[in-house]
Every structure is written in C-alpha cells, then in structure tokens.
Motif scaffolding. Structure first.
Motif, PDB file in Angstrom:
ATOM      1  N   GLY A 218      31.491  33.554  45.683  1.00  0.00           N
ATOM      2  CA  GLY A 218      31.535  32.260  46.350  1.00  0.00           C
ATOM      3  C   GLY A 218      31.123  31.109  45.443  1.00  0.00           C
ATOM      4  O   GLY A 218      31.217  29.949  45.826  1.00  0.00           O
ATOM      5  N   ASP A 219      30.641  31.440  44.236  1.00  0.00           N
ATOM      6  CA  ASP A 219      30.280  30.393  43.274  1.00  0.00           C
ATOM      7  C   ASP A 219      30.366  30.991  41.875  1.00  0.00           C
ATOM      8  O   ASP A 219      30.601  32.185  41.703  1.00  0.00           O
ATOM      9  CB  ASP A 219      28.871  29.844  43.556  1.00  0.00           C
ATOM     10  CG  ASP A 219      27.805  30.933  43.518  1.00  0.00           C
ATOM     11  OD1 ASP A 219      27.805  31.732  42.555  1.00  0.00           O
ATOM     12  OD2 ASP A 219      26.982  30.998  44.439  1.00  0.00           O
ATOM     13  N   ASP A 220      30.157  30.129  40.874  1.00  0.00           N
ATOM     14  CA  ASP A 220      30.224  30.595  39.489  1.00  0.00           C
ATOM     15  C   ASP A 220      28.843  30.911  38.931  1.00  0.00           C
ATOM     16  O   ASP A 220      28.671  31.035  37.713  1.00  0.00           O
ATOM     17  CB  ASP A 220      30.926  29.551  38.609  1.00  0.00           C
ATOM     18  CG  ASP A 220      32.429  29.527  38.876  1.00  0.00           C
ATOM     19  OD1 ASP A 220      32.971  30.577  39.294  1.00  0.00           O
ATOM     20  OD2 ASP A 220      33.053  28.464  38.692  1.00  0.00           O
ATOM     21  N   GLY A 221      27.859  31.038  39.830  1.00  0.00           N
ATOM     22  CA  GLY A 221      26.500  31.359  39.401  1.00  0.00           C
ATOM     23  C   GLY A 221      26.381  32.798  38.933  1.00  0.00           C
ATOM     24  O   GLY A 221      27.330  33.592  39.051  1.00  0.00           O
ATOM     25  N   PRO A 222      25.186  33.151  38.409  1.00  0.00           N
ATOM     26  CA  PRO A 222      24.995  34.507  37.897  1.00  0.00           C
ATOM     27  C   PRO A 222      24.807  35.521  39.026  1.00  0.00           C
ATOM     28  O   PRO A 222      24.564  35.148  40.173  1.00  0.00           O
ATOM     29  CB  PRO A 222      23.692  34.378  37.088  1.00  0.00           C
ATOM     30  CG  PRO A 222      22.965  33.247  37.736  1.00  0.00           C
ATOM     31  CD  PRO A 222      24.005  32.308  38.276  1.00  0.00           C
ATOM     32  N   GLY A 223      24.913  36.779  38.651  1.00  0.00           N
ATOM     33  CA  GLY A 223      24.528  37.850  39.568  1.00  0.00           C
ATOM     34  C   GLY A 223      25.667  38.541  40.286  1.00  0.00           C
ATOM     35  O   GLY A 223      25.458  39.576  40.906  1.00  0.00           O
ATOM     36  N   TRP A 224      26.861  37.990  40.201  1.00  0.00           N
ATOM     37  CA  TRP A 224      27.999  38.649  40.867  1.00  0.00           C
ATOM     38  C   TRP A 224      28.461  39.836  40.018  1.00  0.00           C
ATOM     39  O   TRP A 224      28.761  39.676  38.834  1.00  0.00           O
ATOM     40  CB  TRP A 224      29.165  37.691  41.044  1.00  0.00           C
ATOM     41  CG  TRP A 224      28.918  36.605  42.048  1.00  0.00           C
ATOM     42  CD1 TRP A 224      28.595  35.306  41.785  1.00  0.00           C
ATOM     43  CD2 TRP A 224      28.979  36.733  43.472  1.00  0.00           C
ATOM     44  NE1 TRP A 224      28.455  34.607  42.963  1.00  0.00           N
ATOM     45  CE2 TRP A 224      28.684  35.458  44.021  1.00  0.00           C
ATOM     46  CE3 TRP A 224      29.246  37.794  44.348  1.00  0.00           C
ATOM     47  CZ2 TRP A 224      28.652  35.218  45.392  1.00  0.00           C
ATOM     48  CZ3 TRP A 224      29.221  37.546  45.710  1.00  0.00           C
ATOM     49  CH2 TRP A 224      28.931  36.288  46.225  1.00  0.00           C
ATOM     50  N   ILE A 225      28.538  40.981  40.616  1.00  0.00           N
ATOM     51  CA  ILE A 225      28.956  42.180  39.878  1.00  0.00           C
ATOM     52  C   ILE A 225      30.231  42.737  40.520  1.00  0.00           C
ATOM     53  O   ILE A 225      30.260  42.988  41.741  1.00  0.00           O
ATOM     54  CB  ILE A 225      27.836  43.245  39.907  1.00  0.00           C
ATOM     55  CG1 ILE A 225      26.616  42.687  39.180  1.00  0.00           C
ATOM     56  CG2 ILE A 225      28.303  44.563  39.295  1.00  0.00           C
ATOM     57  CD1 ILE A 225      25.423  43.605  39.193  1.00  0.00           C
ATOM     58  N   PRO A 226      31.295  42.902  39.702  1.00  0.00           N
ATOM     59  CA  PRO A 226      32.520  43.465  40.282  1.00  0.00           C
ATOM     60  C   PRO A 226      32.359  44.950  40.619  1.00  0.00           C
ATOM     61  O   PRO A 226      31.698  45.686  39.878  1.00  0.00           O
ATOM     62  CB  PRO A 226      33.570  43.269  39.188  1.00  0.00           C
ATOM     63  CG  PRO A 226      32.819  43.032  37.927  1.00  0.00           C
ATOM     64  CD  PRO A 226      31.436  42.575  38.278  1.00  0.00           C
ATOM     65  N   VAL A 227      32.931  45.356  41.715  1.00  0.00           N
ATOM     66  CA  VAL A 227      32.907  46.771  42.110  1.00  0.00           C
ATOM     67  C   VAL A 227      34.205  47.396  41.608  1.00  0.00           C
ATOM     68  O   VAL A 227      35.287  46.885  41.925  1.00  0.00           O
ATOM     69  CB  VAL A 227      32.809  46.893  43.647  1.00  0.00           C
ATOM     70  CG1 VAL A 227      32.820  48.353  44.080  1.00  0.00           C
ATOM     71  CG2 VAL A 227      31.555  46.191  44.162  1.00  0.00           C
ATOM     72  N   PRO A 228      34.121  48.470  40.805  1.00  0.00           N
ATOM     73  CA  PRO A 228      35.363  49.074  40.301  1.00  0.00           C
ATOM     74  C   PRO A 228      36.264  49.542  41.445  1.00  0.00           C
ATOM     75  O   PRO A 228      35.775  49.955  42.498  1.00  0.00           O
ATOM     76  CB  PRO A 228      34.875  50.287  39.491  1.00  0.00           C
ATOM     77  CG  PRO A 228      33.417  50.070  39.272  1.00  0.00           C
ATOM     78  CD  PRO A 228      32.922  49.191  40.384  1.00  0.00           C
ATOM     79  N   ASP A 229      37.573  49.439  41.191  1.00  0.00           N
ATOM     80  CA  ASP A 229      38.510  49.928  42.214  1.00  0.00           C
ATOM     81  C   ASP A 229      38.251  51.417  42.471  1.00  0.00           C
ATOM     82  O   ASP A 229      37.796  52.140  41.599  1.00  0.00           O
ATOM     83  CB  ASP A 229      39.950  49.703  41.742  1.00  0.00           C
ATOM     84  CG  ASP A 229      40.932  49.804  42.897  1.00  0.00           C
ATOM     85  OD1 ASP A 229      40.609  49.347  44.010  1.00  0.00           O
ATOM     86  OD2 ASP A 229      42.023  50.367  42.693  1.00  0.00           O
ATOM     87  N   ARG A 230      38.527  51.830  43.667  1.00  0.00           N
ATOM     88  CA  ARG A 230      38.340  53.224  44.094  1.00  0.00           C
ATOM     89  C   ARG A 230      36.875  53.633  44.034  1.00  0.00           C
ATOM     90  O   ARG A 230      36.516  54.664  43.441  1.00  0.00           O
ATOM     91  CB  ARG A 230      39.219  54.168  43.275  1.00  0.00           C
ATOM     92  CG  ARG A 230      40.686  53.791  43.440  1.00  0.00           C
ATOM     93  CD  ARG A 230      41.625  54.877  43.010  1.00  0.00           C
ATOM     94  NE  ARG A 230      42.951  54.596  43.544  1.00  0.00           N
ATOM     95  CZ  ARG A 230      43.843  55.516  43.868  1.00  0.00           C
ATOM     96  NH1 ARG A 230      43.566  56.786  43.717  1.00  0.00           N
ATOM     97  NH2 ARG A 230      45.011  55.187  44.350  1.00  0.00           N
ATOM     98  N   SER A 231      36.028  52.783  44.631  1.00  0.00           N
ATOM     99  CA  SER A 231      34.610  53.132  44.752  1.00  0.00           C
ATOM    100  C   SER A 231      34.138  52.874  46.164  1.00  0.00           C
ATOM    101  O   SER A 231      34.772  52.146  46.931  1.00  0.00           O
ATOM    102  CB  SER A 231      33.690  52.311  43.859  1.00  0.00           C
ATOM    103  OG  SER A 231      34.305  51.729  42.818  1.00  0.00           O
ATOM    104  N   VAL A 232      32.970  53.453  46.454  1.00  0.00           N
ATOM    105  CA  VAL A 232      32.282  53.194  47.708  1.00  0.00           C
ATOM    106  C   VAL A 232      30.911  52.619  47.375  1.00  0.00           C
ATOM    107  O   VAL A 232      30.280  53.036  46.398  1.00  0.00           O
ATOM    108  CB  VAL A 232      32.199  54.461  48.592  1.00  0.00           C
ATOM    109  CG1 VAL A 232      31.419  55.575  47.919  1.00  0.00           C
ATOM    110  CG2 VAL A 232      31.614  54.146  49.958  1.00  0.00           C
ATOM    111  N   LEU A 233      30.481  51.659  48.169  1.00  0.00           N
ATOM    112  CA  LEU A 233      29.237  50.939  47.904  1.00  0.00           C
ATOM    113  C   LEU A 233      28.346  51.006  49.137  1.00  0.00           C
ATOM    114  O   LEU A 233      28.842  50.926  50.265  1.00  0.00           O
ATOM    115  CB  LEU A 233      29.602  49.500  47.570  1.00  0.00           C
ATOM    116  CG  LEU A 233      28.557  48.384  47.600  1.00  0.00           C
ATOM    117  CD1 LEU A 233      28.977  47.283  46.634  1.00  0.00           C
ATOM    118  CD2 LEU A 233      28.391  47.787  48.996  1.00  0.00           C
TER     119      LEU A 233
END
Ligand code: GLN
Length: 253
Positions: A218-233
């Motif tokens: 939602g912003d360009d700030g730090p802390g966003w981590i992409p979740v790899p495709d084909r994963s469960v979180l």
C-alpha cells in the motif's frame, strides 16, 4: 476479488489501513500497480471486521465501486478494530455481479476472500461441485467460483484441520479437477492465513504491533516482503511463517 488485504494488530480504523496509504486497497480499485489479471476492480467491494469481545465478524459489502460509496468512507473512518479483511472485486466472466459475490464471504466466524478464478466456471466444475452436499450447494453465498472455493475450504476447516493444512488441501482438491488461480485469504480475527497461487501477495510485519497481508504493497515504505508463488502463509502480529505449497499439493492430489 482482484485485490485483497487482511490486518491484525493494534486497534486501527479501516481508513488508516485501506484509504490513507498512497497505494492502498482503496486506490487499488482503480489503479492497482501489480495486478496481473484485469485492470480495475470496480465490480464490488467488501470490508469485514471484528469488534472487541465478539468472535463473529461484521461485514459491509456493495456491488459497485468502492470510490462511489460515501457510506463506506464514513464507516471506515469511525470503526476501530484489531482485525479486518477487505477486498475490491473485478468479477470473473459468468459469475454474479451482485453484492453477495463481493468478498469477504463468511461462516463459522471466518472471513474469506479469493483472488483468482476456476477455469470452466460453471459448467466444467461438476465434479468439484459434487464434492459438496446438496445443502451446501443450495446455501452457497453467491453464484460465483469463489463461493464454491469457500464452501470447499469451510468443510475442511470444520473437520478441525489447521488452517494452513485446510488451505493446502483445498488448493489440491481444486487443481485436481481444474486449472485455477487460487490466492486465498482467511482470518478468524486471531490469525491470518493465505495462499499465493497465481497472483501477487505480500506481507508486512511490525513485531508485537501489527501484520498486514495484501495483494500488493500500500506504500513504498520498508518492510513489505513478497510471498513466493505457490506458498502458504500463516501470520499473527508476532510472526509470519511461509511454506512452499507444491509438495503438499502434489501429495494431496
Ligand atoms: N473469481 C472471483 C470473482 O469473480 C475473483 C475474481 C478476481 O480475482 N478478479 O469474484
């Protein structure tokens, strides 16, 4: 749904989470940055949240675009919650355009959203639909592929399976019968669980304070981590765990 988000943590207003961030879910309804399928998300929207001391969520959903709804703006400003799930929708061809097909879907205290589609809706999905009891089919929340996925997931959750296992089993069940994109997102107000299966997903944890799981930052700030495709979180405000889904889905198929 084409863009969705869930939040757990210190009390916030939905506006702080959805409307105020420069590229937040509200803006993603007309100008998503990372959406792979579809362009705008104007076919409905929904917000679900938990009030203090009540295990059952409240919902506010509409069939139209989120930016047209003044009632949403008021509600989002004054509500305070520790847990919410929201979505903006780009309807899959052939599904219902009504409010009932706007996520979040609900049941048994859960909120659910699906970003993706099931190939073959509706006529190619007879085998999948046959996994449900007639009563479950008759009480589907909407004429929509996402409602079918929610019914399949919900029956897994009712068996007492852990939520990540229920998600893995549901993905396996669906892809055994049809090609699908299955970014699923659920919360019960205490934990968020999600799959990345065909579209983008990110999380942002501020340990002890909050966790966000969203289709895109939602912003360009730090802390966003992409979740790899084909994963469960699985996420709480204390920790986020991400596991590959391929092996589990292969085994369950
Ligand atoms: N198939 C779902 C729907 O029609 C989700 C659509 C999407 O992710 N764009 O609501």
């Amino acid at each position: 749904m084409c863009r969705h988000l869930a939040y757990l943590g210190l009390p916030v207003s939905p506006a702080e989470v959805l409307v105020e961030p420069p590229y937040g879910l509200h803006r993603q309804s007309w100008s998503p940055r990372l959406q792979r399928y579809g362009t705008v998300n104007a076919d409905g929207f929904g917000l679900g949240w938990y009030a203090e001391g009540d295990p059952l969520p409240a919902r506010y959903r509409r069939a139209g675009p989120i930016w047209m709804d003044e009632n949403f703006a008021d509600l989002a400003r004054v509500v305070r919650t520790r847990a919410l799930l929201a979505a903006v929708r780009s309807a899959t061809v052939g599904t219902s355009a009504e409010q009932t097909a706007a996520a979040p879907y609900t049941g048994d205290g859960w909120l659910f959203s699906h970003n993706g589609l099931l190939a073959g809706w509706p006529h190619g999905l007879d085998e999948l639909a046959a996994l449900l009891d007639p009563a479950e089919l008759l009480t589907l929340e909407a004429r929509c592929d996402s409602a079918l996925v929610w019914a399949l997931l919900r029956r897994r959750l009712r068996t007492g399976l852990a939520v990540d296992q229920a998600l893995a089993a549901t993905v396996a069940e669906v892809v055994r019968h049809t090609e699908a994109r299955l970014n699923l997102l659920v919360t019960d107000g205490r934990v968020i669980a999600a799959t990345a299966w065909g579209d983008t997903l990110f999380h942002r944890l501020e340990p002890g304070r909050s966790v966000l799981v969203a289709s895109e930052p939602g912003d360009d700030g730090p802390g966003w981590i992409p979740v790899p495709d084909r994963s469960v979180l699985v996420a709480t405000p204390e920790a986020v765990a991400v596991h590959p889904l391929d092996a589990a889905v292969e085994a369950l198929k």
